[in-house]
Design an enzyme around this catalytic site. Structure first.
Site, PDB file in Angstrom:
ATOM      1  N   ASN A  65      -3.823  -6.828  -7.957  1.00 51.35           N
ATOM      2  CA  ASN A  65      -2.928  -6.856  -6.784  1.00 51.35           C
ATOM      3  C   ASN A  65      -3.310  -8.002  -5.859  1.00 51.35           C
ATOM      4  OD1 ASN A  65      -2.165  -4.454  -7.906  1.00 51.35           O
ATOM      5  ND2 ASN A  65      -3.180  -3.180  -6.372  1.00 51.35           N
ATOM      6  N   ASP A  66      -4.594  -8.078  -5.569  1.00 52.36           N
ATOM      7  CA  ASP A  66      -5.040  -9.152  -4.680  1.00 52.36           C
ATOM      8  C   ASP A  66      -5.241 -10.463  -5.417  1.00 52.36           C
ATOM      9  OD1 ASP A  66      -5.153  -8.176  -2.007  1.00 52.36           O
ATOM     10  OD2 ASP A  66      -6.672  -6.773  -2.698  1.00 52.36           O
TER      11      ASP A  66
ATOM     12  N   HIS B  61       0.814  -1.218   0.000  1.00 50.22           N
ATOM     13  CA  HIS B  61       0.000   0.000   0.000  1.00 50.22           C
ATOM     14  C   HIS B  61       0.846   1.266   0.000  1.00 50.22           C
ATOM     15  CE1 HIS B  61      -3.741  -1.987  -0.114  1.00 50.22           C
ATOM     16  NE2 HIS B  61      -3.262  -2.869   0.744  1.00 50.22           N
TER      17      HIS B  61
ATOM     18  N   CYS C 136      -8.145  -2.624 -12.543  1.00 51.87           N
ATOM     19  CA  CYS C 136      -7.705  -1.461 -11.760  1.00 51.87           C
ATOM     20  C   CYS C 136      -6.518  -1.778 -10.848  1.00 51.87           C
ATOM     21  CB  CYS C 136      -8.856  -0.898 -10.935  1.00 51.87           C
ATOM     22  SG  CYS C 136      -9.457  -2.017  -9.671  1.00 51.87           S
TER      23      CYS C 136
ATOM     24  N   GLU D 160     -11.136 -10.233  -7.489  1.00 49.24           N
ATOM     25  CA  GLU D 160      -9.781 -10.285  -6.928  1.00 49.24           C
ATOM     26  C   GLU D 160      -9.560 -11.531  -6.073  1.00 49.24           C
ATOM     27  OE1 GLU D 160      -9.054  -6.691  -4.648  1.00 49.24           O
ATOM     28  OE2 GLU D 160     -11.048  -6.681  -3.806  1.00 49.24           O
TER      29      GLU D 160
HETATM   30  C1  PEP Z   1      -6.311  -4.754  -6.228  1.00 51.34           C
HETATM   31  O1  PEP Z   1      -6.360  -5.610  -5.358  1.00 51.34           O
HETATM   32  O2  PEP Z   1      -5.790  -4.945  -7.345  1.00 51.34           O
HETATM   33  C2  PEP Z   1      -6.871  -3.409  -6.007  1.00 51.34           C
HETATM   34  C3  PEP Z   1      -6.977  -2.549  -6.984  1.00 51.34           C
HETATM   35  O3  PEP Z   1      -7.256  -3.068  -4.747  1.00 51.34           O
HETATM   36  P1  PEP Z   1      -6.249  -2.720  -3.518  1.00 51.34           P
HETATM   37  O4  PEP Z   1      -4.882  -2.543  -4.117  1.00 51.34           O
HETATM   38  O5  PEP Z   1      -6.773  -1.497  -2.899  1.00 51.34           O
HETATM   39  O6  PEP Z   1      -6.376  -3.922  -2.676  1.00 51.34           O
HETATM   40 MG    MG Z   2      -7.652  -5.368  -3.689  1.00 51.20          MG
END
Ligand code: PEP
Ligand code: MG
Length: 581
Positions: free
Chosen positions: A462-463, A196, A510, A439
């Site tokens: 990301n997740d 993050h 995203c 995700e």
């Molecule tokens: C993701 O998981 O790709 C995402 C966009 O959400 P975050 O990075 O806030 O978990």
């Molecule tokens: Mg996420």
């Protein structure tokens, strides 16, 4: 330059940019409690020191209370009233005084002993209210101990000159309070590309390098340092030659950026006429100007949990409503997608009590699970979002959906809020669209089912990678396994696009991968028509899309999907990108 010898460290390049500046080391405060006996008669001196520390603590808390009241409103400031009451609590204060007199020990030790006893007694009680109070007591006790030690409780909020922040690791709430005007870059010993802190660095347009092992041993505050977020290189005490070289690199990148900015107001259309929407990911309203200046086609992901992380508590419905209304109004006809709180995982800190201690927070009470556990908090947020929907183009998105039941439960609560608002004749967009993040692998497997219960998908790579590869996205020791070029992952992306197309469900992406220039042709070749990236990445992505044809992107994708290993896949993507650059 500087006093020491030039030293070079390698890490993972995580957010682009080059900065040269002074080191600020961030260490989680860990206070040493002195322990000694005092002479009979000197115990009165100890009590005087205690009284002074209590007075100082009272001033500090009042000051914070006023700041919070100004920034967020009276309601949010009230938690500090509870802190002020603790300063008068006889069980804590009178008992400490008695302890000093009876044991003839110094006041830090006596106070720590009493407060620990108090905290331990509370810890055994399984009641949400008590647990909240426990956190207040810990917070105030820490403040008193700092004041007894004559030290200032340092948070990154107090940074008041330009610095490059170095830490073993950051929690999102550590990073969320840094005044971005003074932030020149982030370096962490731990972490991976989608930590993050990296997301925060991109939002603030500063470089970040993570996974730089054993760096802190070599550093002290104020050291000169270069952080190269393109190559993942850190240079301590850079020589004149090195500084000159980096000055040139920076100039080169800045010129390139200016070129990208020239296409910012043009649409991202491929050479064979396919329009790709390039939207922005933001964490707060302070990023709205960036969204507008970089020519984003809207906001594809507003991570609303940062409203919580910045204020250290749940913003009231009113505070949220104002923030959401401001963003949708600023965006005009362009779309804003507000994601409901993605709290839990590592995005907790100040209210850890609400989630409780978890051995595997990323697999625990995070995101929609958290919202469903606290429906009142969730409904406040939904009410604020719905009310804001009367003022612009807004959609709602739920994070971390893993099953149909969860989605239905969230939809049900949304319906309840809609009914309440209708009854009160409060305006909102009755046909507001609701989407979900894809995700979690189980959601991928049931995309066709979920599509029947929501209006759009947004892929959170990301997740998705974290849960697919069983790799903690913030753990540098396994960061090498967190590999988007893994053919297994590419197949999953293809599966999502195919299922979405079959269900006629719009799908976008995203996660950080959408902003990776080498992967963009592949994502377009897979059929992604909307990418959502940090605002300052929008111009370069638009520029690239305008150099590509869908046909060649599809050919590249077919070629890459036939390969079995990440390495040649990455090489091919890199070579293709270089040919366009
Ligand atoms: C993701 O998981 O790709 C995402 C966009 O959400 P975050 O990075 O806030 O978990
Ligand atoms: Mg996420």
């Amino acid at each position: 330059m500087g006093s020491g010898k030039e030293q070079i460290f390698a890490g993972i390049p995580a957010a682009p940019g080059v900065s040269f500046g002074k080191v600020h080391i961030h260490i989680e405060n860990d206070l040493y409690i002195p322990h000694y006996l005092v002479d009979k008669g000197d115990d009165e001196e100890e009590i005087k020191r205690f009284e002074l520390a209590l007075l100082k603590t009272r001033h500090e808390i009042l000051e914070i209370r006023n700041q919070v009241a100004d920034r967020l409103g009276e309601e949010e400031a009230q938690i500090f009233d509870a802190h002020l009451l603790i300063l008068e609590d006889p069980a804590l204060i009178d008992e400490t005084v008695k302890e000093v007199h009876s044991s003839l020990r110094n006041v830090e030790y006596s106070f720590h002993k009493i407060s620990q006893k108090y905290i331990e007694a509370f810890q055994c009680i399984n009641d949400e209210f008590i647990r909240e109070r426990l956190n207040d007591i810990k917070d105030v006790s820490r403040r008193i101990l700092y004041n007894l030690a004559g030290e200032k409780l340092e948070t990154l909020e107090s940074i008041d000159s330009e610095q490059i922040i170095v830490a073993h690791d950051f929690s999102p709430s550590d990073a969320a309070v840094i005044p971005t005007e003074f932030l020149q870059g982030f370096i962490t010993e731990a972490g991976s590309r989608t930590s993050h802190v990296v997301i925060m660095a991109k939002a603030a347009s500063v470089p970040a390098v993570v996974g730089v092992h054993d760096l802190l041993n070599e550093l002290k505050n104020g050291d000169d340092i270069i952080v190269d977020g393109y190559e993942g290189v850190i240079i301590i005490h850079p020589s004149e030659d090195t500084l000159f070289r980096y000055g040139e690199t920076k100039k080169q990148h800045d010129t390139e950026e200016l070129g990208f900015l020239r296409v910012a107001d043009k649409p991202a259309i491929t050479t064979d006429g396919i329009h790709v929407e390039i939207m922005a990911n933001i964490e707060g309203n302070n990023e709205i100007p960036g969204v507008l200046e970089t020519g984003s086609d809207g906001i594809g992901l507003y991570r609303t949990e940062y409203l919580f992380l910045k204020s250290g508590g749940f913003p009231s419905e009113e505070v949220q409503f104002k923030a959401y209304k401001e963003v949708v109004e600023a965006l005009g006809d362009s779309l804003t997608i507000l994601r409901t709180y993605d709290l839990g995982g590592d995005k907790v800190l100040l209210r850890k009590d609400l989630v409780g201690r978890e051995d595997n927070p990323y697999l625990g009470c995070r995101a929609i699970r958290f919202s469903l556990l606290y429906p009142e908090v969730f409904k406040d947020q939904l009410r604020a979002m719905l009310r804001a929907s009367a003022f612009g183009n807004l959609k709602i998105m739920f994070p971390m959906i893993s099953s149909l039941e969860e989605l239905q439960e969230a939809n049900q609560l949304l319906e309840e809020v809609k009914n309440e608002l209708s009854k009160k004749k409060i305006k909102f967009n009755e046909s507001i669209e609701v989407g979900i993040m894809i995700e979690i692998p189980s959601a991928v497997a049931i995309c066709d089912i979920l599509a029947k219960h929501c209006d759009f998908f947004s892929v959170g790579t990301n997740d998705l990678m974290q849960y697919m590869f069983a790799v903690d996205r913030g753990n540098d020791r396994v960061a090498h396994l967190y590999q988007p070029g893994n053919p297994g992952f590419l197949r999953v992306l293809r599966q999502i696009v195919d299922s979405s197309n079959a269900a006629n469900q719009p799908v976008s992406i995203c996660g950080e991968l959408a902003g990776d220039l080498e992967f963009v042709p592949l994502l377009i070749g897979l059929g992604m028509k909307t990418l959502s990236v940090p605002p300052n990445f929008v111009p370069s992505i638009k520029y690239l899309v305008r150099q590509l044809s869908l046909e060649e992107s599809e050919a590249l994708t077919t070629e890459v999907m036939a390969l079995h290993d990440a390495e040649p896949i990455i090489e091919k993507l890199k070579a293709f990108y270089d040919s366009k650059h």
